[in-house]
Design a protein around this motif. Sequence first.
Motif, mmCIF file in Angstrom:
data_model
loop_
_atom_site.group_PDB
_atom_site.id
_atom_site.type_symbol
_atom_site.label_atom_id
_atom_site.label_comp_id
_atom_site.label_asym_id
_atom_site.label_seq_id
_atom_site.Cartn_x
_atom_site.Cartn_y
_atom_site.Cartn_z
ATOM 1 N N GLY A 1 0.789 -1.218 0.000
ATOM 2 C CA GLY A 1 0.000 0.000 0.000
ATOM 3 C C GLY A 1 0.825 1.274 0.000
ATOM 4 N N PHE A 2 2.138 1.153 0.157
ATOM 5 C CA PHE A 2 3.006 2.327 0.125
ATOM 6 C C PHE A 2 3.235 2.699 -1.336
ATOM 7 N N PRO A 3 3.148 3.992 -1.685
ATOM 8 C CA PRO A 3 3.333 4.372 -3.100
ATOM 9 C C PRO A 3 4.730 4.007 -3.598
ATOM 10 N N GLY A 4 4.804 3.529 -4.813
ATOM 11 C CA GLY A 4 6.070 3.107 -5.392
ATOM 12 C C GLY A 4 6.952 4.251 -5.845
ATOM 13 N N PHE B 1 10.156 5.456 -4.444
ATOM 14 C CA PHE B 1 10.020 5.425 -2.986
ATOM 15 C C PHE B 1 10.308 4.044 -2.413
ATOM 16 N N VAL B 2 10.114 2.998 -3.207
ATOM 17 C CA VAL B 2 10.365 1.630 -2.735
ATOM 18 C C VAL B 2 11.202 0.887 -3.765
ATOM 19 N N PHE C 1 7.327 12.008 -0.216
ATOM 20 C CA PHE C 1 7.807 10.836 0.521
ATOM 21 C C PHE C 1 7.481 10.976 2.002
ATOM 22 N N MET C 2 7.691 12.167 2.561
ATOM 23 C CA MET C 2 7.352 12.383 3.964
ATOM 24 C C MET C 2 5.849 12.215 4.182
ATOM 25 N N ASN D 1 11.427 -2.418 2.315
ATOM 26 C CA ASN D 1 11.709 -2.108 0.916
ATOM 27 C C ASN D 1 11.679 -0.613 0.606
ATOM 28 N N LEU D 2 11.747 0.236 1.622
ATOM 29 C CA LEU D 2 11.814 1.683 1.376
ATOM 30 C C LEU D 2 13.164 2.027 0.753
#
Length: 120
Positions: free
Chosen positions: A6-9, A18-19, A51-52, A68-69
Amino acid sequence: MLKHRGFPGRLPGSDFQFVIRRPNPKGVTPLIKRERYRDRRPADKRADTAFMAALWAHFGTEPFERGNLDAGRLSWLFGREVLPYGDSFDPVSYESLLIINEPVARAAFPEAFDDNEDWA
């Protein structure tokens, strides 16, 4: 390596990632403190803010695993807005725990904490 679902790529409409997709076979990229100078490009500043905002939306005040950040993107915030969590921090481990330094992050990226902004 933990994958943050769910974290934006990446920053939409750009190549700022971002990942990462998979662990680096040559070894983990270490987290370092990178200096942000005033003359950085506006696109770089937007990427840091986005990113923040994604970190805040995904983790809030809770400690989180590096997983994976992207190390390069984290390094722009590391040591100021994002801090090591605990005494056993290892900058070359995907399992290292981090935490957002909320007062510093809010001062540096106030737009990232606005509820009406959609960065990710």
